[in-house]
Design an enzyme around this catalytic site. Structure first.
Site, mmCIF file in Angstrom:
data_model
loop_
_atom_site.group_PDB
_atom_site.id
_atom_site.type_symbol
_atom_site.label_atom_id
_atom_site.label_comp_id
_atom_site.label_asym_id
_atom_site.label_seq_id
_atom_site.Cartn_x
_atom_site.Cartn_y
_atom_site.Cartn_z
ATOM 1 C CB THR A 244 -4.756 4.263 -6.435
ATOM 2 O OG1 THR A 244 -4.930 3.183 -5.527
ATOM 3 C CG2 THR A 244 -6.085 4.849 -6.807
ATOM 4 C CG ASP B 212 10.216 -4.890 23.572
ATOM 5 O OD1 ASP B 212 10.032 -4.177 22.572
ATOM 6 O OD2 ASP B 212 10.563 -4.454 24.681
ATOM 7 C CD GLU C 56 12.924 2.178 24.975
ATOM 8 O OE1 GLU C 56 13.502 1.830 23.924
ATOM 9 O OE2 GLU C 56 11.761 1.817 25.248
ATOM 10 N N GLY D 168 1.703 3.709 -4.914
ATOM 11 C CA GLY D 168 1.251 4.395 -6.110
ATOM 12 C C GLY D 168 0.497 3.549 -7.120
ATOM 13 N N PRO E 169 0.817 -1.213 0.000
ATOM 14 C CG PRO E 169 -0.761 -1.520 1.706
ATOM 15 C CD PRO E 169 0.477 -2.113 1.122
#
Ligand code: ADP
Ligand code: ZN
Length: 615
Positions: free
Chosen positions: A220, A513, A437, A218, A215
């Site tokens: 369409t 995760d 993190e 391009g 999706p």
């Protein structure tokens, strides 16, 4: 990434038809009627006729209401009762003697509420039947469509939208990059422009083209550009629009669409998401598949049907799941040409960016080539979105032009979600997030050969995530090695493992995760032949059944388990032996909240790697 628990599932609002609302209202009224009918009799105690007479004699009855032989009454203390009276007039006299209030209904109204409910239910059923017939006749879309604004009008029957050539603004110039796709589509345009020329030579031209790609790349856009170039009408519909609850509706919509297109030929029909109708036809799976199969059969019939040369109708279909399509669709004379519409490569990305940057005031120091380098994996649509987000960011800051910082922020927003202003973390939460993190990041930093370069780490909540660690690929990726996949698993587990070794408590934040780690492990074992089970693909078939044995299934589970256990141990080893680095990075995050890779390398004494910053 560490996520909040707030996994709100967003419901899509029901699409369109006012008919559905009417149905719901009618049903609600009917149920309400039923409710009151029941309510009327609730809480009232059924007493015998003799008891009733006793009560009257004792002057305990305040009012009664009689419907035929049924009698409802209220006692002086407010309690209700019902009874069935013998049909003698004697009772009325007794009641009168004891000054009981009487309301007498005619027998026919005794069930009036029940009747109302029944009537409304009947009405509802009649309405359903009527809708059904209407749909069968191809009437479709109750109240939907009906001439939108401008010149776009939707055909009530097929749900397709038709655009006249004058309404189609797109041409090949509107499509940046995608050179191969454009090349593949050129002769179709020639054919639509001058079908006679092809006929004279006796050249057979494809009727159906299948655009394949993810999706936003391009498909369409390309289909519309073909219509624009060929200057012919464009009919567009999505595969899912064909499918309704009622068998036969889809097929009649297909017929209708093709009739309309033929009447306007030369024309283009664009069917988006063709996989919704075009999946393999099942072998007697029956039930819900019937409608789709009928629709598909009708589509095949229609495609075989036109051989008219001077009035061609070209069908362009789009999908990102060519693997599930029924082979019959791909036979000669049907969608016998496939055109790939892949993610744009570096050069295409630059062109797409430049195209969409037209009309946006962009600072001269913004280098579109650098931005293209820093956006591998972005689709055409996300690149367009990038420019737009950058412009929005700039205007929010009252800037006159869009600069590199706006692009950085826009890219992060698209990649990682918007910085959240609502999530406030406690000190304890911030600490856990920082270690979490730092864990993700450090694992990758310790395995540079099999990992993309780190981009940044942040404990500023973004989207639903409490913190984010981001890395960016150095190059276009068409393939991943086993080691790269394995590093991704380690890095995914790194968040929780860091919590385990550095914090007092582990949290739910690692859920996504784990999902990621499990997913990679599953793919390695079942799809990529990266386990002792060897090069066999263990995939469910189209009906969601597995073709392999219970025993194999157990072995698969076992291999995934072994892989994840090994990864968990290895992650722990990496983080424990680099505990000092883990602490340093977590502390720095608590202090600065966001750390870019270029700040992290010197902090930890790690050799820097090139990454694509946009400036
Ligand atoms: P698809 O049909 O493949 O999902 P679309 O054609 O709807 O993708 O693309 C969405 C939008 O993304 C387009 O309207 C266009 O603005 C932009 N876009 C995608 N690819 C390109 C491209 N190659 N050149 C210019 N714009 C593009
Ligand atoms: Zn995480």
């Amino acid at each position: 990434m560490r996520k909040t628990n707030r996994n709100k599932r967003r419901m899509t609002p029901p699409k369109g038809p006012t008919g559905a609302i009417v149905a719901i209202v009618i049903l609600a009224v009917a149920l309400l009627g039923l409710y009151f009918a029941i309510e009327y009799n609730r809480d009232s105690q059924e007493v015998s006729y003799a008891t009733f007479l006793d009560l009257v004699e004792q002057d305990q009855v305040k009012t009664i209401r009689a419907s035929g032989q049924d009698l409802y009454g209220v006692l002086n203390d407010g309690s209700r009762f019902t009874t069935v009276i013998a049909s003698t007039d004697a009772v009325w006299e007794v009641l009168r003697d004891h000054n009981v209030d009487m309301i007498l209904d005619s027998p026919s109204s005794q069930f009036s509420l029940w009747y109302l409910a029944l009537l409304l239910s009947l009405l509802f059923m009649v309405w359903m039947g009527w809708m059904f017939l209407r749909q069968l006749r191809g009437g479709g879309g109750s109240g939907g469509g009906g001439g939108g604004p401008g010149n776009i009008f939707s055909m009530g029957k097929s749900k397709a939208k038709m655009f006249l050539p004058s309404e189609i603004k797109e041409s090949f110039e509107s499509v940046a990059g995608a050179e191969e796709a454009k090349e593949d589509l050129k002769d179709i345009i020639d054919f639509l422009k001058d079908p006679k020329k092809f006929e004279e030579i006796g050249a057979e031209v494809t009727r159906g083209i299948l655009l394949i790609g993810e999706p936003g790349n391009g498909k369409t856009l390309l289909a519309r550009a073909v219509a624009g170039e060929a200057n012919c009408p464009f009919f567009t519909i999505s595969g899912s629009d064909f499918i309704e609850v009622f068998v036969g509706v889809g097929a009649s919509r297909v017929r209708d669409l093709f009739n309309q297109a033929r009447a306007h030929a030369p024309a283009i029909i664009f069917i988006d998401e063709i996989d919704a109708v075009g999946r393999h036809r099942g072998k007697g799976t029956g039930g819900g598949h019937d409608e789709r199969e009928q629709t598909l059969n009708q589509l095949l019939t229609e495609m075989d049907g036109f051989k008219v040369h001077d009035k061609p109708v070209i069908i362009i279909a789009a999908t990102n799941r060519p693997d599930v399509l029924d082979k019959a669709l791909l036979r000669p004379g049907r969608f016998d040409r496939t055109v790939n519409v892949p993610y744009p490569d570096l050069i295409s990305r630059e062109e797409i960016l430049k195209l969409h940057a037209k009309g946006v005031k962009i600072s001269p120091d913004v280098d579109m080539e650098k931005i293209a380098r820093g956006t591998p994996g972005f689709s055409g649509a996300s690149l367009k979105n990038l420019i737009n987000e950058a412009a929005i960011h700039a205007s929010k800051q009252d800037k006159k032009i869009v600069d590199v910082d706006d692009f950085e922020e826009a890219r992060d927003k698209i990649l990682l979600g918007k910085a959240s202003k609502t999530i406030r973390l406690t000190e304890e939460d911030r600490k856990i997030t920082a270690y979490h993190e730092a864990g993700h990041a450090l694992v990758r930093l310790m395995r540079p050969k099999t990992s993309d370069p780190l981009h940044k780490v942040t404990i500023v909540p973004r989207g639903k995530a409490l913190g984010v660690t981001a890395w960016l690929p150095e190059r276009e990726k068409y393939n991943e090695t086993e080691h790269e996949l394995y590093t991704s698993i380690l890095s995914a587990l790194g968040g929780r493992v860091a919590e385990e070794i550095a914090c007092d408590a582990i949290t739910t934040g690692a859920y996504s995760d784990f999902q990621a780690a499990n997913d990679i492990a599953y793919r390695m074992v079942c799809f990529y032949g990266m386990s002792p089970l060897g090069p066999v693909i263990y995939q469910l078939n189209d009906y969601g059944q597995r073709w392999y044995s219970e025993d194999t299934s157990k072995k698969i589970d076992e291999q995934i388990r072994v892989l994840l256990d090994r990864a968990h141990n290895e992650t722990k080893e990496i983080l424990v032996s680099n505990r000092d680095k883990l602490n340093k990075l977590a502390d720095a995050l608590l202090d600065k909240e966001t750390m870019y890779a270029k700040e992290i390398y010197p902090l930890l004494g790690i050799e820097p790697r090139q990454e694509h910053s946009l400036s």
